[in-house]
Design an enzyme around this catalytic site. Structure first.
Site, short mmCIF file in Angstrom:
data_model
loop_
_atom_site.label_atom_id
_atom_site.label_comp_id
_atom_site.label_asym_id
_atom_site.label_seq_id
_atom_site.Cartn_x
_atom_site.Cartn_y
_atom_site.Cartn_z
N ASP A 1 2.51 32.81 -39.77
CA ASP A 1 2.06 33.52 -40.54
C ASP A 1 2.13 34.99 -40.12
O ASP A 1 2.28 35.49 -38.99
CB ASP A 1 0.34 33.56 -41.03
CG ASP A 1 0.37 32.01 -41.71
OD1 ASP A 1 1.07 31.70 -42.44
OD2 ASP A 1 -0.60 31.43 -41.44
N GLU B 1 7.14 6.85 3.41
CA GLU B 1 6.42 5.63 4.13
C GLU B 1 7.19 4.33 4.03
O GLU B 1 7.36 3.36 5.02
CB GLU B 1 4.98 5.42 3.45
CG GLU B 1 4.15 6.83 3.83
CD GLU B 1 2.97 6.63 2.70
OE1 GLU B 1 2.66 5.75 1.73
OE2 GLU B 1 2.25 7.78 2.39
N VAL C 1 0.78 -1.41 0.03
CA VAL C 1 -0.06 0.04 -0.02
C VAL C 1 0.96 1.25 -0.14
O VAL C 1 0.51 2.20 -0.64
CB VAL C 1 -0.82 0.01 1.19
CG1 VAL C 1 -1.72 1.31 1.28
CG2 VAL C 1 -1.89 -1.21 1.23
N GLU D 1 -1.54 5.72 -5.21
CA GLU D 1 -3.01 5.48 -5.65
C GLU D 1 -3.57 6.57 -6.62
O GLU D 1 -4.24 6.47 -7.45
CB GLU D 1 -3.82 5.01 -4.55
CG GLU D 1 -3.48 3.55 -3.87
CD GLU D 1 -2.44 3.78 -2.92
OE1 GLU D 1 -1.96 2.68 -2.54
OE2 GLU D 1 -1.95 4.83 -2.66
N ASN E 1 5.50 8.70 -0.63
CA ASN E 1 5.51 7.16 -0.60
C ASN E 1 7.10 6.68 -0.28
O ASN E 1 7.03 5.70 0.44
CB ASN E 1 5.18 6.59 -2.09
CG ASN E 1 3.74 6.79 -2.40
OD1 ASN E 1 3.14 7.88 -2.13
ND2 ASN E 1 3.24 5.69 -2.86
N ASN F 1 -2.10 8.19 1.57
CA ASN F 1 -1.90 8.33 0.08
C ASN F 1 -3.37 9.07 -0.61
O ASN F 1 -3.01 9.60 -1.56
CB ASN F 1 -1.64 6.90 -0.31
CG ASN F 1 -0.34 6.52 -0.09
OD1 ASN F 1 0.41 7.07 0.63
ND2 ASN F 1 -0.04 5.21 -0.54
N ASP G 1 -2.05 24.23 -46.20
CA ASP G 1 -0.99 24.34 -45.30
C ASP G 1 -1.25 23.19 -44.32
O ASP G 1 -0.29 22.83 -43.52
CB ASP G 1 -1.58 25.50 -44.32
CG ASP G 1 -1.24 26.93 -44.82
OD1 ASP G 1 -0.33 27.00 -45.66
OD2 ASP G 1 -2.07 27.85 -44.61
#
Length: 885
Positions: A326, A698, A279, A284, A695, A723, A633
């Site tokens: 242009d 963790e 996890v 996530e 993450n 998360n 073009d």
């Protein structure tokens, strides 16, 4: 009788419409009720249930569901239910975001949908093609997609390309006469224009005979292609990242369980630890937030008058190194005004504004009128050889059609030439302007039944076809063009666009073909038209230059005219080169590649040259943004890295080939789109940095705790809450971060650059580890204080982790650290952080949620300790960056 067999009068009777009046609003309403809207049946859209179920197909989500199952089998029912609830919440968020993105896409399609010119209530109007009804009188011209099946009643050198129906790309010559042959296949019906086919040449008028699914293309629905979402390079990179993370999850889980069991830890605890790590590793919220950031960026671009047709263009815009633009309408205002006239071998000046008919003509300081030799003639011919009309709105003349044609009409009105001249002269045949011929022709019959040809166009193609010059004593043989060349140079130095006018009387019985008529013309004179640069363009070009993006002008105008405008807007450097079309013809692509870096202006070029220019720039490694409006073009726009079409003057086929549509045809909008494109990409990098650093923190905390034989500092439901819920809102708010002041002060990034380039990977790892260190330290200290109360230690660690990440999010806004930007310049972020804090307090202090999230109330002294620890990672790096300055 079939539609192709009816003549114009029979067609009008059958459809109850007159081609000079059109339908009434009442008729339109009745016919829409009868025939419906002019749309093809949409392909089956996925149902809402299928759209919702799609949210759970992602491999990352499947791993989470597997983790939920394992937690349930281990008896952790509260954890399993909590994880399932959070996954469902995330699925709902993803569902609503995808549903909203689809609605946004529909709005984008409406904005970029083809439009049509229709005659209703005796007035020409521009409407969406889907509003067409049977009996509508419509105008079509080069570059248009025909909006419905029409019976052509007027055709001027009209050709269409019908590959959408037949697969054959060879243009078909169209005509307006009735065809009496029976049982013709649609391929042979030369007086019918079919819905979805492209006008490649000429113009015409038609009456709608079929709409929607009743059209030929509607009946052959299998030929229609479904539009599929193309994965952008960034999304591809993130998918690859997801695969890497899945591999990491597998390795970490196996190692955790294996090492733990080997050291005698209970299998139950180790499987729970493996689930927790799984996890922790997976970000996530990342896929959903990327989608949101891109769609929000696209919405912001619409506000800046740029429509993104392809999401990949958002990323590519930040890589652009050269803009090929242009001149007319993009660099300039496209508000043409006749300022000078060369006629009767004399130079005249014209005063007055472009949108008003008040103005005077001067020869030197002397005011002149229509009695001046050939002055009335040149303005009359300019008004007759003309495809524009003038409308009066709020006391001003508004041009409906080409601005150059409109300027000639206004010049004629200034001199007193009647607006109703086309009622006095009968247009026998028209040969519309096209970019290859660089001229337009009409055959006109006057009140005395005398016919003559009027030719209008570029001086270099008109003058060589002239044998005579009109003077006050009649016409003289044109043997020497030196005087005309001098006048042209003078006009070009004044940044004027030049239009030449020539005529030829037509003898009875003469063959009315251009090859026969366009020789031995009589040169009448020149119009010099001023199209001033847009006020904001000079600053925009300078800003692009500072951002490492070169601007190159590509124009069909005279070399000196282009040079004057380029100088005025700051495009010319000391070593700049001006290349003309005739010089381009003599260069190979490789030869052009060798000198392309020094070219500032391409003058007198055709659309076919544009492709060569794009290829030359790409050969030296440039990322090219190319603008265009005409049908020719399209190949260059398609070949460029970022094709940009004009929303006002652009043809349907050019818009279809482009990645970006400018609603206002303004160069400044290109600059703003590049700024926005850079900002969107940087914002995506910001929230990737934020989410992945969280993450990493963790993972570090969990792994080190297990290596030290400590209890798990966090349980899976806490990690998932961090998360998805705690990190998700601030990450989305980072996607709305306004551009940094220096976003247009650094060089474009390379297209091959990875998401983690420019030290992003290092920042993610270092900040993440430091966040993990302080969170683990908080856990260890708290656990040491109350060894018998694991829930207290986990609450302290959980709270420290959340606070450290919420402080870190402000550091992610800039590479220069937290102190470099005002935190209140992104109020969305401030609101998101406050919301996350409130949610944190809820899971800590709401008694019913404490068993689910394994939390307990904290005391003020705990909060002081947590805040000090949580601030360390961000403040530490912020101070070090400030000291480096």
């Amino acid at each position: 009788m079939s539609w192709y067999q009816l003549d114009k009068e029979a067609l009008e009777r059958k459809l109850h419409v007159l081609t000079n009046k059109g339908l009434t609003d009442q008729q339109v309403q009745q016919r829409r009720k009868q025939f419906g809207w002019n749309v093809l049946a949409a392909s089956d859209q996925p149902s809402i249930i299928i759209l919702f179920m799609k949210q759970f197909q992602d491999f990352m989500v499947i791993i989470l569901l597997a983790a939920t199952l394992i937690a349930g089998l281990l008896g952790e029912y509260i954890d399993a239910i909590a994880i399932m609830a959070i996954v469902l919440l995330n699925g709902c968020i993803g569902f609503f975001q995808e549903h909203k993105a689809e609605k946004s896409l529909e709005k984008l399609q409406e904005l970029s949908a083809p439009k049509m010119k229709v005659l209703r209530e005796q007035e020409w109007k521009t409407i969406q093609s889907e509003e067409a009804v049977v009996g509508d009188v419509i105008k079509i011209k080069t570059g248009d997609r025909i909006p419905a099946d029409i019976r052509i009643v007027e055709a001027n050198a009209l050709e269409t390309e019908e590959s959408t129906l037949t697969g054959e790309s060879v243009p078909i010559v169209k005509e307006s006469n009735a065809i009496q042959e029976e049982n013709m296949t649609f391929q042979d019906q030369k007086n019918i224009g079919f819905k979805g086919t492209l006008v490649t040449k000429g113009n015409g008028i038609g009456i709608v005979i079929h709409t929607g699914m009743n059209t030929a293309i509607g009946e052959i629905a299998s030929l229609m292609k479904e539009t599929k979402h193309k994965i952008t390079p960034l999304e591809l990179k993130l998918m690859e990242l997801g695969k890497v993370l899945i591999f990491v999850v597998f390795i970490l889980t196996v190692l955790t369980v294996g090492i733990g069991v080997y050291h005698g830890q209970p299998l139950y605890d180790m499987v729970l630890a493996g689930v927790s790590l799984a996890v922790a590793v997976i970000p996530e919220g990342l896929p959903a937030i990327v989608t949101v950031a891109l769609s929000l960026g696209v919405q912001r671009m619409i506000k800046r008058k740029a429509i993104v047709r392809k999401l990949s263009a958002v990323e590519t815009l930040g890589c652009a190194t050269v803009i090929c633009t242009d001149k007319t309408g993009t660099i300039t205002e496209n508000k043409m005004t006749v300022q000078e006239i060369y006629v009767n071998d004399d130079h005249l000046f014209v005063t007055g504004e472009g949108d008003k008919i008040s103005g005077d003509f001067f020869h030197g300081k002397q005011k002149v009128d229509h009695d001046f030799p050939n002055l009335e003639a040149i303005t009359l011919y300019g008004a007759l050889c003309n495809e524009a009309t003038l409308l009066i709105k709020k006391g001003k003349y508004v041009v409906d059609g080409d601005p150059t044609d409109g300027a000639l009409l206004i010049a004629a009105r200034k001199l007193g030439v009647s607006y109703d001249i086309k009622d006095q002269y009968k247009i026998i045949k028209q040969f519309p302007f096209d970019s290859t011929r660089k001229r337009m022709n009409v055959i006109v019959e006057d009140e005395n039944k005398r016919q003559f040809l009027i030719t209008k166009g570029a001086p270099e193609v008109i003058i060589p076809r002239c044998a005579y010059q009109a003077m006050d004593n009649g016409r003289t043989i044109l043997t020497n063009t030196t005087r005309i060349d001098v006048q042209m140079d003078q006009m070009a130095e004044h940044a004027l666009r030049m239009i030449a006018i020539a005529i030829k009387p037509i003898q009875k019985g003469e063959i009315l073909t251009l090859a026969n008529l366009e020789k031995d013309l009589t040169f009448i004179g020149l119009f010099g038209l001023k199209d001033p640069p847009r006020k904001e363009v000079k600053a925009a070009i300078a800003e692009c230059k500072e951002a490492g993006v070169a601007t190159v002008m590509i124009t069909g105008d005279h070399k000196k005219t282009a040079l004057a405008i380029a100088n005025e807007v700051g495009m010319i450097q000391e070593d700049s080169i001006i290349l003309e079309g005739k010089e381009l013809n003599g260069l190979t692509t490789n030869q052009l590649t060798d000198m392309i870096e020094r070219v500032a202006v391409f003058a007198r070029v055709t659309p076919e040259h544009k492709l060569k220019i794009v290829q030359a720039y790409q050969n030296v490694g440039h990322i090219v943004a190319m603008t265009g409006d005409g049908v020719n073009d399209a190949p260059a726009i398609k070949a460029s890295n970022i094709g940009i079409s004009m929303g006002i003057s652009g043809t349907d086929v050019t818009k279809e080939a482009s990645s970006l549509i400018l609603l206002d045809d303004n160069f400044n909008t290109i600059k703003e789109a590049i700024r926005e494109g850079r900002n969107i990409y940087e914002n995506i990098r910001k929230f990737i940095r934020y989410l992945l650093a969280s993450n990493v923190g963790e993972i570090f905390m969990m792994l080190v705790a297990m290596m030290l034989a400590l209890p798990l500092p966090l349980v899976p439901v806490q990690i998932l809450w961090v998360n998805l819920v705690t990190d998700g809102l601030p990450a989305m708010a980072l996607g709305l971060d306004p551009p940094e002041k220096n976003v247009m002060k650094h060089q474009p990034r390379k297209q091959s650059e990875g998401v983690f380039a420019r030290g992003l990977g290092t920042k993610i790892i270092t900040r993440g580890i430091l966040i993990g260190v302080v969170s683990l330290l908080a856990f260890v200290v708290a656990y040491d204080q109350q060894t018998d109360n694991l829930q207290y230690a986990r609450t302290v660690a959980f709270t420290t982790l959340v606070l450290a990440q919420l402080i870190h999010v402000f550091d992610c806004r800039s590479d220069k650290g937290i102190f470099s930007r005002n935190p209140f310049s992104n109020l969305y972020l401030v609101g998101a952080v406050c919301s996350s804090l409130v949610l944190l307090l809820i899971v800590i202090y709401v008694e019913a949620l404490q068993p689910i999230f394994h939390t307990m109330p904290l005391l003020p002294k705990d909060w002081l300790f947590i805040i000090i620890l949580a601030a360390i990672p961000t403040v530490l790096f912020g101070i070090s960056k400030k000291n480096k300055k």
